[in-house]
Design a protein around this motif. Structure first.
Motif, PDB file in Angstrom:
ATOM      1  N   SER A 291     -14.729  -3.788  -8.628  1.00 49.65           N
ATOM      2  CA  SER A 291     -13.357  -3.276  -8.619  1.00 49.65           C
ATOM      3  C   SER A 291     -12.755  -3.296  -7.216  1.00 49.65           C
ATOM      4  N   HIS A 292     -11.469  -3.681  -7.165  1.00 47.06           N
ATOM      5  CA  HIS A 292     -10.693  -3.649  -5.919  1.00 47.06           C
ATOM      6  C   HIS A 292      -9.406  -2.865  -6.169  1.00 47.06           C
ATOM      7  N   THR A 293      -9.488  -1.939  -7.128  1.00 41.53           N
ATOM      8  CA  THR A 293      -8.402  -1.053  -7.586  1.00 41.53           C
ATOM      9  C   THR A 293      -7.431  -1.753  -8.528  1.00 41.53           C
ATOM     10  N   LEU A 294      -6.492  -0.975  -9.033  1.00 43.76           N
ATOM     11  CA  LEU A 294      -5.483  -1.513  -9.937  1.00 43.76           C
ATOM     12  C   LEU A 294      -4.441  -2.366  -9.212  1.00 43.76           C
ATOM     13  N   ASN A 295      -3.968  -1.853  -8.052  1.00 38.28           N
ATOM     14  CA  ASN A 295      -2.805  -2.468  -7.410  1.00 38.28           C
ATOM     15  C   ASN A 295      -2.968  -2.818  -5.934  1.00 38.28           C
ATOM     16  N   HIS A 296      -4.166  -2.650  -5.393  1.00 39.41           N
ATOM     17  CA  HIS A 296      -4.438  -2.994  -3.996  1.00 39.41           C
ATOM     18  C   HIS A 296      -3.503  -2.257  -3.035  1.00 39.41           C
ATOM     19  N   LEU A 297      -3.456  -0.961  -3.155  1.00 42.69           N
ATOM     20  CA  LEU A 297      -2.641  -0.120  -2.284  1.00 42.69           C
ATOM     21  C   LEU A 297      -3.509   0.499  -1.197  1.00 42.69           C
ATOM     22  N   ASP A 298      -2.872   0.959  -0.129  1.00 42.03           N
ATOM     23  CA  ASP A 298      -3.580   1.697   0.917  1.00 42.03           C
ATOM     24  C   ASP A 298      -3.944   3.061   0.355  1.00 42.03           C
ATOM     25  N   LEU A 299      -5.215   3.261   0.044  1.00 38.94           N
ATOM     26  CA  LEU A 299      -5.648   4.474  -0.636  1.00 38.94           C
ATOM     27  C   LEU A 299      -5.441   5.736   0.201  1.00 38.94           C
TER      28      LEU A 299
END
Length: 257
Positions: A103-111
């Motif tokens: 997984s690289h997240t849903l939307n590739h946002l700055d977590l």
């Protein structure tokens, strides 16, 4: 994560026992990664990672497959099926060929800039979506390499390991906390010869080198995070010459005691 484990090439009975990668090595590496320093360390571990889920990962698959290896692709689930990115069918083909889907997240946002609720959605939601497609998800890569203690705390709830973009080679054995701040090397910033030297360094120190790629193309282009096919093949061939054997993280996880 797909781990390439350097094993002895001797044909003695003892070494043949160690070279049974799908039965012995998963248990062995699980112990080596998480055990006290009194346990004998492995010769070396190298991992191929491909971030974002670009379509060119299929090119990488052909090269790695030629030498008997596979990799881990960290996908942005909202991008799956879009132009320039892997489709769901691509992911299934990779998985069937021994690749790990991470997984690289849903939307590739700055977590680090998200609320607690949105943070959970990005980490949990991407894993749930992928699992609904039939994939077993164990590993996670932080978008842009950005993370903090709160983010790693949440990552521990859903994943077995998490990879950063912090430069370095991971010293073995690892503590459980280190499994959520794994260091890596972005190959985009290095030449083939420099990467080979890093592999040699991992062998000398008996540690774990994680190589991170993005796009694979005809030529290297740092601006687009593209690594050339010829360069990837040169690295893969070099690993084969050094007798690295492939183990993926799912096999390690399923054999942990």
């Amino acid at each position: 994560m797909f781990l390439l484990y350097l094993l002895p090439s001797s044909s003695s009975l003892g070494h043949l026992f160690l070279r049974a990668p799908l039965i012995v090595a998963p248990i062995l590496i699980a112990v080596l990664l998480l055990s006290p320093t009194t346990v004998k360390k492995p010769e070396a571990i190298v991992t191929f990672c491909f971030d974002d889920g670009y379509k060119s990962v299929m090119e990488a698959n052909g090269i790695l497959q030629k030498y008997g290896y596979a990799g881990t692709v960290f996908v942005i689930t909202s991008k799956i099926g879009e132009n320039g990115y892997l489709s769901l069918e691509d992911l299934k083909k990779l998985s069937q060929g021994g690749w790990e889907i991470g997984s690289h997240t849903l939307n590739h946002l700055d977590l680090t800039k998200l609320s607690a609720e949105d943070l959970k959605t990005e980490l949990q939601g991407s894993k749930q979506w992928l699992e609904k497609q039939g994939f077993k998800i164990y590993s996670f890569a932080y978008p842009y390499g950005e993370y903090n203690k709160e983010i790693t705390k949440i990552a521990k709830k859903y994943y077995s390991v998490a990879r950063t973009v912090n430069y370095g080679i991971n010293s073995l054995p690892l503590s459980k906390n280190q499994l959520y701040t794994l260091k890596s090397v972005d190959v985009n910033e290095y030449s083939v010869e420099e990467v080979k030297k890093l592999i040699d360094q991992a062998i000398i120190k008996k540690d774990w080198l994680i190589l991170t790629f993005h796009k694979i193309g005809q030529n290297k282009d740092q601006k687009t995070y593209t690594w050339s096919k010829n360069d990837l093949e040169a690295i893969t061939r070099y690993l084969q010459e050094l007798k690295f054997k492939g183990i993926n993280f799912q096999e390690i996880e399923s054999n942990k005691q």
